[in-house]
Motif scaffolding. Sequence first.
Motif, short mmCIF file in Angstrom:
data_model
loop_
_atom_site.label_atom_id
_atom_site.label_comp_id
_atom_site.label_asym_id
_atom_site.label_seq_id
_atom_site.Cartn_x
_atom_site.Cartn_y
_atom_site.Cartn_z
N LEU A 197 0.83 -1.21 0.00
CA LEU A 197 0.00 0.00 0.00
C LEU A 197 0.86 1.25 0.00
N ALA A 198 1.96 1.24 0.76
CA ALA A 198 2.85 2.40 0.78
C ALA A 198 3.46 2.63 -0.60
N LYS A 199 3.78 1.57 -1.29
CA LYS A 199 4.31 1.70 -2.65
C LYS A 199 3.28 2.32 -3.58
N GLN A 200 2.02 1.94 -3.41
CA GLN A 200 0.96 2.50 -4.25
C GLN A 200 0.74 3.98 -3.95
N LEU A 201 0.86 4.34 -2.66
CA LEU A 201 0.70 5.74 -2.29
C LEU A 201 1.81 6.61 -2.89
N LEU A 202 3.02 6.06 -2.91
CA LEU A 202 4.12 6.82 -3.52
C LEU A 202 3.89 7.00 -5.01
N ASN A 203 3.36 5.97 -5.67
CA ASN A 203 3.08 6.09 -7.10
C ASN A 203 1.97 7.11 -7.35
N ASP A 204 1.07 7.23 -6.36
CA ASP A 204 -0.02 8.20 -6.52
C ASP A 204 0.39 9.60 -6.08
N GLY A 205 1.64 9.77 -5.62
CA GLY A 205 2.11 11.08 -5.21
C GLY A 205 1.74 11.44 -3.79
N LYS A 206 1.25 10.51 -3.02
CA LYS A 206 0.86 10.75 -1.63
C LYS A 206 2.01 10.34 -0.73
N LYS A 207 3.04 11.13 -0.74
CA LYS A 207 4.26 10.79 -0.01
C LYS A 207 4.06 10.82 1.50
N GLU A 208 3.32 11.81 2.01
CA GLU A 208 3.14 11.92 3.45
C GLU A 208 2.41 10.70 4.02
N LYS A 209 1.38 10.26 3.34
CA LYS A 209 0.65 9.08 3.80
C LYS A 209 1.51 7.81 3.71
N ALA A 210 2.31 7.76 2.66
CA ALA A 210 3.19 6.60 2.51
C ALA A 210 4.23 6.58 3.63
N LEU A 211 4.76 7.77 3.99
CA LEU A 211 5.74 7.85 5.06
C LEU A 211 5.12 7.46 6.40
N LEU A 212 3.91 7.90 6.66
CA LEU A 212 3.23 7.54 7.91
C LEU A 212 2.97 6.04 7.99
N LEU A 213 2.63 5.47 6.87
CA LEU A 213 2.37 4.02 6.84
C LEU A 213 3.65 3.23 7.06
N LEU A 214 4.76 3.73 6.53
CA LEU A 214 6.03 3.04 6.72
C LEU A 214 6.51 3.13 8.16
N LYS A 215 6.22 4.28 8.83
CA LYS A 215 6.57 4.39 10.25
C LYS A 215 5.78 3.38 11.09
N LYS A 216 4.51 3.23 10.75
CA LYS A 216 3.69 2.22 11.45
C LYS A 216 4.24 0.82 11.21
N LYS A 217 4.67 0.60 9.98
CA LYS A 217 5.24 -0.71 9.65
C LYS A 217 6.52 -0.97 10.43
N ARG A 218 7.32 0.09 10.58
CA ARG A 218 8.57 -0.05 11.34
C ARG A 218 8.30 -0.42 12.80
N TYR A 219 7.31 0.20 13.38
CA TYR A 219 6.96 -0.09 14.77
C TYR A 219 6.49 -1.55 14.92
N GLN A 220 5.71 -2.01 13.96
CA GLN A 220 5.23 -3.39 14.01
C GLN A 220 6.37 -4.40 13.78
#
Length: 207
Positions: free
Chosen positions: A48-71
């Motif tokens: 999903l983060a990869k799809q967000l980056l492709n859609d230009g939604k970098k902030e949402k992708a970054l937030l999702l990756l931080k959540k992934k890092r915590y998990q």
Amino acid sequence: MGNVFGRKSRPTRVTEQDKAILQLKQQRDKLKQYQKRVTLQLETERLLAKQLLNDGKKEKALLLLKKKRYQDQLLDKTENQISNLERMVQDIEFMQIEARFIEGLQVGNDCLKSMHEIMSIEDVERILDETQESIEYQRQIDEMLAGALTQEDEEAVLAELEAITQGEDVALPDIPTEPVPDVPEAANTEPERRVAKDTPDREMLSA
């Protein structure tokens, strides 16, 4: 029939250690299920983060990756907890083996003590003395029996031994000289009757 269906099952011997091992394994299995579920979720979030980056939604992708890092860090802790539980299960099982070993040693020790009480050192010495006396008594009997032969018997035994050594022929029983009994007349006349019986049949065939 009533005895068969009404028979009581033998009670199982479940110790506290067995219960503890079962609980630890259940906790381990729950952690493994949680680990598997989170791993699948992390893979989905990564896509999903990869799809967000492709859609230009970098902030949402970054937030999702931080959540992934915590998990991911939670997964590492879960893995350590699973290892600790498995190690604890192994320790308890090994202690059960050691306890059974000690119990076996105790049973063997008690058995040896009871045997020592039944058979004391005095009893062993007495049995050995009686055995030695029996052997000595038997030896005396053998000597008495060996001395019962007269001088004449001794000479006969030596003569027989000498004959065997020299290879003399052993006396065999005489061959019977009685004549062989005659064959009964009935046995001699049987072939003649057979020839006479076959003669009419041959004449009828030749006619």
